[in-house]
Design a protein around this motif. Structure first.
Motif, mmCIF file in Angstrom:
data_model
loop_
_atom_site.group_PDB
_atom_site.id
_atom_site.type_symbol
_atom_site.label_atom_id
_atom_site.label_comp_id
_atom_site.label_asym_id
_atom_site.label_seq_id
_atom_site.Cartn_x
_atom_site.Cartn_y
_atom_site.Cartn_z
ATOM 1 N N LEU A 15 -4.680 0.609 -5.915
ATOM 2 C CA LEU A 15 -4.674 0.886 -4.414
ATOM 3 C C LEU A 15 -5.071 2.455 -4.112
ATOM 4 N N THR A 142 6.997 -1.197 -2.047
ATOM 5 C CA THR A 142 7.000 -2.796 -2.162
ATOM 6 C C THR A 142 7.950 -3.219 -1.104
ATOM 7 N N PRO A 267 4.016 -2.844 0.801
ATOM 8 C CA PRO A 267 3.048 -3.955 0.834
ATOM 9 C C PRO A 267 4.029 -5.198 0.061
ATOM 10 N N ILE A 270 -0.248 -7.484 -3.584
ATOM 11 C CA ILE A 270 -1.659 -6.672 -3.198
ATOM 12 C C ILE A 270 -2.685 -7.496 -4.145
ATOM 13 N N GLU A 271 -3.646 -8.002 -3.231
ATOM 14 C CA GLU A 271 -4.732 -8.623 -4.213
ATOM 15 C C GLU A 271 -6.258 -8.179 -3.621
ATOM 16 N N LYS A 286 -4.377 -8.585 -11.012
ATOM 17 C CA LYS A 286 -3.247 -8.147 -10.173
ATOM 18 C C LYS A 286 -2.101 -9.114 -10.345
ATOM 19 N N VAL A 316 -5.757 -5.750 -0.251
ATOM 20 C CA VAL A 316 -5.786 -4.354 -0.566
ATOM 21 C C VAL A 316 -6.003 -3.674 0.589
ATOM 22 N N VAL A 319 -3.661 -2.777 3.385
ATOM 23 C CA VAL A 319 -2.539 -1.925 2.981
ATOM 24 C C VAL A 319 -3.230 -0.553 3.112
#
Length: 748
Positions: A15, A142, A267, A270-271, A286, A316, A319
């Motif tokens: 990130l 998270t 988030p 996250i991918e 991930k 991602v 975010v």
């Protein structure tokens, strides 16, 4: 626009890389200070500049040029060397802090997770307080920070009474307690038993090292168990979400509750990116990707998830865009110059919470993701080890108990197979079986890890409210380039056209690296000239295919009349079980047991038969591949060395092939008769390694440029010293070590 001065933590993470790239590309007036620790010989600045070569900057560089990107980093990025556990004084002034650094491992040892995710956060907020500054902190957490629950998780302060200080202290104490327990005599005896079973043939130092490694592994495993169990006992899925919850409470108490501004960005999973920095950008596997690829390669035939549960995935860049929106909002407030009597700036002082999730506004049921993934890999199957298309399983989503039974049955079958193979003589076939069992064991470990770690995420009945995030999106100007409206995501297209191609290419990239390593194992590189290099050869099983027991039998047949052969050879046959036990424990013991049988032989008699037919047979037993390599090393200027536990007199026929021959010398009486005792300890395992160090030092040879050839686990200690260790038709112990260390393996 008013420039902002931003402090960014976690800039080298997944990130953090995307945040840094987005700030530099889309906010040209801002300056960014990144907290980066040195690593090895690399400074923090070196590591930041290395980011420019990574894919996250590729598209931007292609549009504006490498020089422009490098100039942006040089002039707008300052590096603060250190990390959250050892934080240097903060620079001034700071307008905004983006805190994205954390340990993201679901199964980290409890003390490490607390030290990074909780202690590091305490250090950050206390450093901000000491600096006397009042930046707006954007704290990345998270969505799963609320732990295991059902129903709607709201965007608000968590409701729990867990004392993060007590938990942090207990985590540190756990390390002390587990470490102390691992050092008790009872525990150490267990580690030694394990080490002797695995490493006794490598020598006593290797046994000690293996015992200590077993102890350290035990400590780490226990601390992982501490973390997982403590988290579950308090209602969290794992130590990651547990410590992230504790970190939020630290931020609230240390920063928000003392009148400062903090926005928590929560988030989900996250991918890869949907749009920015380019579609499909991802930096390593991930959370969901190991699960997906294990399914695609056929190793995960079932999984204990609820088919109708929502798998909450977020690209991602969504975010990143939420973070940028908060940065822009902060700048807008600063430019408006609004103020109130209480705080002087009119900005909200209560902490804010933003769920960056998809499950509420654009849910993705688990069965839909599995179907999409299955369709993709049915059309584009991964190749199996033989190059054939891998069959894609169809999950029936069984319950956890059934999956556990299947895993346990497979583990028992694998252990039984391993027990059988370990008792078989080493051969090409048994090595193939051992390699196959290793792959099966690896797959089972992954399956159990997936089942343990991901079960809660694929069985969740929790939905995350995202009203605050949607309100933030609604406040963006129309046509904003950095939208985070999750209703824009077409999940079928995202997976089939963006995410799955990205992770498949990542898998292929890893496979290509392994393939290059395998190719290097299969055939040695050309031998380069080097006058200060050695080529060190073991004898039995390497240069020749025979061994010291067969050599003794050949000596008996060459020196005694046929009617005495049965008695002499029956004697050696009678101690075969003892020889096998000795070979499995300590090769020097085997050498002593066999060489005892030479008691009474006359040394001159041995030299006579060696000068005749026996010597010719020994010479003819040289493997053609070994002879070729010996000649090639000599042609390259390498000094060839033969080191063996065989009797010195028995290797005389090979002396002209080597520049140095070191063999076992027997004690000889004044009458010229062998006493059955060794004149010097045999040069095996660590003794051979110590001899090789001294020998190389004495003649000025460079072991780093040297090559070693051995066939037994007993050779590992000295093979590790050379730059090019090669396992030749190895026993199972050395074969396993060679695969682990990626040494070359030759089958002769």
């Amino acid at each position: 626009m008013t420039p902002s001065r931003i402090l960014l933590t976690g800039a080298t993470g997944f990130l953090g890389q995307a945040v840094l790239q987005a700030l530099l590309e889309s906010r040209p007036e801002d300056t960014v200070t990144v907290l980066v620790r040195p690593r090895g010989t690399q400074t923090g600045r070196d590591r930041v500049e290395r980011l420019l070569t990574k894919p996250v900057f590729a598209d931007w560089s292609s549009r504006v040029g490498d020089d422009a990107v490098a100039e942006a980093v040089r002039t707008r990025v300052e590096v603060l060397e250190g990390d959250l556990t050892d934080l240097p004084p903060l620079p001034e002034p700071i307008d905004i802090v983006i805190h994205s650094a954390s340990s993201v491992s679901f199964d980290a040892p409890i003390d490490e997770a607390f030290r990074t995710n909780v202690g590091g956060v305490e250090n950050l907020y206390r450093a901000l307080l000491v600096s006397g500054q009042d930046p707006h902190v954007i704290h990345v957490s998270t969505a799963y920070v609320g732990g295991i629950s059902k129903g709607v998780a709201q965007e608000r302060r968590l409701s729990h009474a867990v004392d993060h200080r007590a938990e942090s202290a207990a985590a540190e104490l756990a390390r002390e307690r587990v470490d102390a327990e691992s050092r008790t005599p009872e525990s150490l005896r267990g580690f030694l038993r394990q080490a002797r079973a695995q490493s006794s043939r490598m020598g006593p130092k290797a046994v000690a090292a293996a015992a200590e490694a077993a102890r350290e592994t035990h400590v780490a495993d226990r601390l992982v168990d501490f973390g997982r169990t403590r988290a579950e006992s308090l209602g969290w899925t794992d130590v990651y979400t547990f410590t992230k919850a504790m970190a939020e409470r630290v931020a609230e108490e240390e920063w928000a509750d003392t009148g400062h501004r903090v926005s928590f960005v929560r988030p989900s999973i996250i991918e890869s990116a949907l749009r920015h920095p380019h579609p499909g950008w991802i930096d390593g596997f991930k959370v969901a990707d190991p699960l997906i690829m294990a399914y695609a390669n056929g190793s995960l035939t079932e999984f204990p998830g609820h088919a109708d549960s929502v798998l909450d995935i977020i690209p991602v860049d969504f975010v990143v865009n939420v973070i940028l929106a908060l940065v822009d909002r902060e700048r807008a407030h600063a430019e408006d110059g609004r103020a109130d009597a209480a705080h002087g700036d009119g900005l909200p002082r209560e902490p804010e919470y933003f769920h960056v999730v998809s499950g509420t506004s654009n849910p993705l049921p688990f069965h839909q993701m599995v179907r999409t993934v299955r369709e993709y890999f049915l059309d584009r199957p991964l190749p199996d080890p033989d190059g054939e298309p891998t069959p894609v399983p169809e999950w029936s989503f069984p319950n956890s108990e059934l999956i556990e039974q299947r895993i346990r049955l497979k583990e028992l079958s694998s252990r039984a197979g391993r027990s059988i193979v370990d008792r078989l003589p080493s051969s090409r076939r048994t090595r193939q079986w051992a390699a196959r069992l290793s792959r099966i064991d690896s797959g089972l470990r992954s399956l159990r890890q997936f089942a343990d770690l991901y079960r809660q995420y694929t069985k969740t009945e929790m939905v995350f409210d995202d009203a605050a995030t949607r309100a933030l999106q609604a406040a963006l100007p129309p046509g904003h380039a950095r939208s985070f409206d999750v209703t824009e995501i077409d999940w079928d297209r995202y997976f089939k056209d963006i995410h799955l191609p990205a992770v498949t290419e990542l898998t292929r990239s890893y496979a290509r690296k392994r393939g290059r390593s395998t190719a290097r194992q299969a055939s040695p590189a050309p031998i380069a000239p080097a006058p200060d290099a050695l080529a060190v050869f073991d004898l039995d099983g390497t240069v020749i295919s025979t061994n010291i027991v067969r050599q003794y039998a050949a000596v008996v047949r060459a020196t005694q009349p046929p009617h005495r052969w049965p008695a002499a050879l029956a004697g050696i046959a009678g101690i075969v079980p003892g020889l096998l036990r000795a070979e499995s424990r300590d090769r020097s013991e085997l050498i002593r047991m066999v060489n005892r049988r030479y008691k009474g032989f006359r040394i001159e008699q041995l030299r006579e038969v060696i000068a005749g037919g026996l010597g010719e047979r020994i010479r003819s037993s040289i493997r053609p591949q070994a002879r070729t390599l010996i000649d090639e090393h000599r042609a390259a200027g390498h000094r060839t060395v033969l080191v063996t536990g065989a009797l010195e007199v028995l290797v005389e026929p090979l002396a002209d092939l080597f520049d140095e021959v070191v063999a076992t010398r027997m004690d000889v009486t004044e009458a010229g008769v062998l006493s059955g005792y060794l004149a010097t300890p045999p040069l095996v395992d660590e003794a051979r390694a110590n001899w090789l160090r001294k020998y190389a030092s004495g003649i000025g040879a460079d072991l780093g440029k040297s090559t070693g050839y051995g066939d037994s686990l007993a050779d590992a200690a000295w093979l590790e010293l050379v730059g090019e260790p090669i396992a030749v038709t190895p026993d199972l112990g050395l074969y396993g070590l060679a695969l682990k260390k990626r040494w070359k393996v030759l089958e002769w």
